[in-house]
Design an enzyme around this catalytic site. Structure first.
Site, mmCIF file in Angstrom:
data_model
loop_
_atom_site.group_PDB
_atom_site.id
_atom_site.type_symbol
_atom_site.label_atom_id
_atom_site.label_comp_id
_atom_site.label_asym_id
_atom_site.label_seq_id
_atom_site.Cartn_x
_atom_site.Cartn_y
_atom_site.Cartn_z
ATOM 1 N N SER A 1 -8.668 5.631 -6.129
ATOM 2 C CA SER A 1 -7.616 5.747 -7.150
ATOM 3 C C SER A 1 -8.255 6.402 -8.360
ATOM 4 O O SER A 1 -9.467 6.278 -8.581
ATOM 5 C CB SER A 1 -7.118 4.351 -7.536
ATOM 6 O OG SER A 1 -6.367 4.413 -8.751
ATOM 7 N N TYR B 1 -9.141 -4.127 -10.023
ATOM 8 C CA TYR B 1 -8.707 -2.990 -9.186
ATOM 9 C C TYR B 1 -9.673 -1.813 -9.349
ATOM 10 O O TYR B 1 -10.127 -1.219 -8.362
ATOM 11 C CB TYR B 1 -7.294 -2.605 -9.603
ATOM 12 C CG TYR B 1 -6.643 -1.512 -8.786
ATOM 13 C CD1 TYR B 1 -6.154 -1.764 -7.512
ATOM 14 C CD2 TYR B 1 -6.485 -0.227 -9.308
ATOM 15 C CE1 TYR B 1 -5.535 -0.765 -6.771
ATOM 16 C CE2 TYR B 1 -5.863 0.771 -8.583
ATOM 17 C CZ TYR B 1 -5.392 0.503 -7.308
ATOM 18 O OH TYR B 1 -4.774 1.494 -6.581
ATOM 19 N N THR C 1 5.565 4.824 -4.346
ATOM 20 C CA THR C 1 5.452 3.880 -3.224
ATOM 21 C C THR C 1 5.905 2.500 -3.705
ATOM 22 O O THR C 1 6.025 2.266 -4.913
ATOM 23 C CB THR C 1 3.986 3.737 -2.752
ATOM 24 O OG1 THR C 1 3.239 3.069 -3.777
ATOM 25 C CG2 THR C 1 3.341 5.078 -2.443
HETATM 26 N N1 LIG Z 1 0.861 4.338 -5.060
HETATM 27 C C1 LIG Z 1 -0.032 4.827 -5.899
HETATM 28 O O1 LIG Z 1 0.309 5.427 -6.916
HETATM 29 C C2 LIG Z 1 -1.507 4.662 -5.644
HETATM 30 C C3 LIG Z 1 -2.393 5.272 -6.510
HETATM 31 C C4 LIG Z 1 -3.750 5.159 -6.300
HETATM 32 C C5 LIG Z 1 -4.206 4.446 -5.211
HETATM 33 N N2 LIG Z 1 -3.324 3.846 -4.373
HETATM 34 C C6 LIG Z 1 -3.878 3.105 -3.244
HETATM 35 O O2 LIG Z 1 -3.259 3.535 -2.052
HETATM 36 C C7 LIG Z 1 -3.265 2.487 -1.099
HETATM 37 C C8 LIG Z 1 -1.847 2.320 -0.566
HETATM 38 O O3 LIG Z 1 -1.021 1.952 -1.634
HETATM 39 P P1 LIG Z 1 0.570 2.037 -1.601
HETATM 40 O O4 LIG Z 1 0.994 2.518 -2.925
HETATM 41 O O5 LIG Z 1 0.992 2.742 -0.371
HETATM 42 O O6 LIG Z 1 0.895 0.462 -1.552
HETATM 43 P P2 LIG Z 1 1.867 -0.387 -0.640
HETATM 44 O O7 LIG Z 1 1.891 -1.738 -1.269
HETATM 45 O O8 LIG Z 1 3.146 0.330 -0.406
HETATM 46 O O9 LIG Z 1 1.087 -0.452 0.762
HETATM 47 C C9 LIG Z 1 -0.083 -1.209 0.912
HETATM 48 C C10 LIG Z 1 -0.071 -1.801 2.309
HETATM 49 O O10 LIG Z 1 -1.308 -2.524 2.479
HETATM 50 C C11 LIG Z 1 -1.014 -3.702 3.186
HETATM 51 N N3 LIG Z 1 -2.056 -4.700 2.955
HETATM 52 C C12 LIG Z 1 -2.315 -5.386 1.811
HETATM 53 N N4 LIG Z 1 -3.324 -6.246 2.007
HETATM 54 C C13 LIG Z 1 -3.718 -6.104 3.305
HETATM 55 C C14 LIG Z 1 -4.718 -6.711 4.105
HETATM 56 N N5 LIG Z 1 -5.509 -7.679 3.616
HETATM 57 N N6 LIG Z 1 -4.850 -6.307 5.384
HETATM 58 C C15 LIG Z 1 -4.044 -5.347 5.905
HETATM 59 N N7 LIG Z 1 -3.073 -4.745 5.209
HETATM 60 C C16 LIG Z 1 -2.914 -5.118 3.914
HETATM 61 C C17 LIG Z 1 0.338 -4.134 2.649
HETATM 62 O O11 LIG Z 1 0.975 -5.069 3.520
HETATM 63 C C18 LIG Z 1 1.070 -2.810 2.530
HETATM 64 O O12 LIG Z 1 1.773 -2.512 3.714
HETATM 65 C C19 LIG Z 1 -3.803 1.255 -1.827
HETATM 66 O O13 LIG Z 1 -5.169 1.109 -1.527
HETATM 67 C C20 LIG Z 1 -3.631 1.614 -3.287
HETATM 68 O O14 LIG Z 1 -4.566 0.954 -4.097
HETATM 69 C C21 LIG Z 1 -1.980 3.933 -4.557
#
Ligand SMILES: NC(=O)c1ccc[n+]([C@@H]2O[C@H](COP(=O)([O-])OP(=O)(O)OC[C@H]3O[C@@H](n4cnc5c(N)ncnc54)[C@H](O)[C@@H]3O)[C@@H](O)[C@H]2O)c1
Length: 255
Positions: free
Chosen positions: A148, A161, A196
Site C-alpha cells: 500500500s 497497517y 473496494t
Molecule cells: N482498496 C484499497 O484502496 C487498497 C489500497 C492499498 C492496499 N490495499 C490492500 O489490498 C488488499 C485487498 O484489499 P481490498 O480493498 O480488496 O479489501 P477487501 O476487504 O475487499 O478484501 C480483503 C479480503 O481479504 C480477506 N481476508 C481478511 N483476512 C483474511 C485472512 N486472515 N485470511 C484469508 N483471507 C482474509 C477478506 O475476507 C476479504 O475477502 C489488502 O491487503 C489491502 O490492504 C487496498
C-alpha cells in the site's frame, strides 16, 4: 509466461482487489483458486467464475491451513505458477485512541494477517513452484504482494497497517534475491485508493478527502486496473525485487 497459462492462487479472492485479479485471470483463460476466510462469498465468487476457478477456505494467518490450501489448490489446478497475496485487514486505530492506548494484541493481529500471512503463503507457494519445470526463460513462478502507499506515507491511525505494508515492501528484495536461483520472482504492488469494500468501509468524508488528493486521474482506482498490473508483472520477467506504486500520483497527507 503468458497470463492464459497462469495457475494462480489469489488470497482474499472473495472480495475487492483479489476478486478482480481472479476475474481477469479467468477471463484471459487462466486458472485460479481463491483462498479466503469468507466461505459463502468465496464459494459464490468461484461459482460465478466457472470451471477454471475454485475456492478453498483458508485463514492466511494459520500456517497449517495455508500449507494444506496451497497443496490442494496446486492439485486441483494441475500446477501453481502465480501467487497473488490480497488478503488483508485495514487495522485502523490510533496509538492513543479515544478509549485508551491501542492494545498490543490488536497491533499483533494486524501483523499476523497482513505481513506474516503473506510470508506463510509465499513460502508455501515457493516450495511447490521450485518443483516446476522451468520455461525457456528459466522461470518457475511469481509471488506478488499487495502492499500500500501507506507503507511510505501512512496517515494518522495507520501505525499498525503501515508497519505491515512496509514489512511487505522490505521483504520483497531479499525474497527475490533468494528465489532467483529457482527462477521465482517476487514483486510488490503498492496501490493508492481503490474502489473496494475495504475503502467503502471508511467514513464518506475520508473517502472524499482521499479522492480529492489524487492528482490524475482524480478518481478512485478501479480494481480491474490493479488486476491488469498483476497480469503485466506476471508476463514481464524483468520486473523483479521491486515495489510498483499504482496511485495516480497521490502522496497521502497526515489525515
Ligand atoms: N482498496 C484499497 O484502496 C487498497 C489500497 C492499498 C492496499 N490495499 C490492500 O489490498 C488488499 C485487498 O484489499 P481490498 O480493498 O480488496 O479489501 P477487501 O476487504 O475487499 O478484501 C480483503 C479480503 O481479504 C480477506 N481476508 C481478511 N483476512 C483474511 C485472512 N486472515 N485470511 C484469508 N483471507 C482474509 C477478506 O475476507 C476479504 O475477502 C489488502 O491487503 C489491502 O490492504 C487496498
Amino acid at each position: 509466461m503468458r497470463i492464459q497459462d497462469a495457475r494462480a492462487v489469489v488470497t482474499g479472492g472473495a472480495s475487492g482487489l483479489g476478486n478482480a485479479v481472479a476475474r481477469h485471470i479467468v477471463s484471459c483463460g487462466g486458472r485460479v483458486t481463491l483462498l479466503d476466510v469468507q466461505e459463502g462469498p468465496g464459494l459464490e465468487a468461484a461459482r460465478e467464475l466457472g470451471a477454471n476457478a475454485g475456492f478453498v477456505r483458508c485463514d492466511v494467518s494459520s500456517e497449517n491451513e495455508v500449507n494444506a490450501a496451497m497443496q490442494a489448490a496446486a492439485e486441483r489446478m494441475g500446477g501453481l505458477n502465480l501467487l497473488v497475496n490480497c488478503a488483508g485487514v485495514i487495522g485502523a486505530g490510533r496509538m492513543l485512541g479515544r478509549s485508551g492506548p491501542m492494545a498490543g494484541d490488536f497491533f499483533a493481529k494486524v501483523v499476523q494477517i497482513n505481513l506474516i500471512g503473506t510470508f506463510l503463503c509465499d513460502k508455501a507457494a515457493a516450495a511447490i513452484m521450485q518443483q516446476n519445470t522451468p520455461t525457456a526463460d528459466g522461470e518457475r513462478g511469481v509471488l506478488i504482494h499487495t502492499a500500500s502507499i501507506a507503507a511510505f506515507e501512512g496517515q494518522i491511525g495507520q501505525a499498525a497497517y503501515s508497519a505491515t505494508k512496509a514489512g511487505l515492501v522490505g521483504m520483497t528484495l531479499p525474497i527475490a534475491r533468494e528465489l532467483a536461483q529457482f527462477g521465482i520472482r517476487c514483486v510488490s504492488i503498492a496501490p493508492g485508493i481503490f474502489r473496494t469494500p475495504m475503502v467503502a468501509s471508511m467514513p464518506p468524508e475520508v473517502q472524499e478527502s482521499l479522492a480529492r488528493q489524487i492528482p490524475f486521474p482524480a478518481r478512485l482506482g478501479e480494481p480491474e486496473e490493479f488486476a491488469r498490473l498483476v497480469a503485466a508483472v506476471f508476463e514481464i520477467p524483468m520486473i523483479n525485487g521491486t515495489t510498483i506504486r499504482l496511485d495516480g500520483a497521490i502522496r497521502m497527507q497526515p489525515r
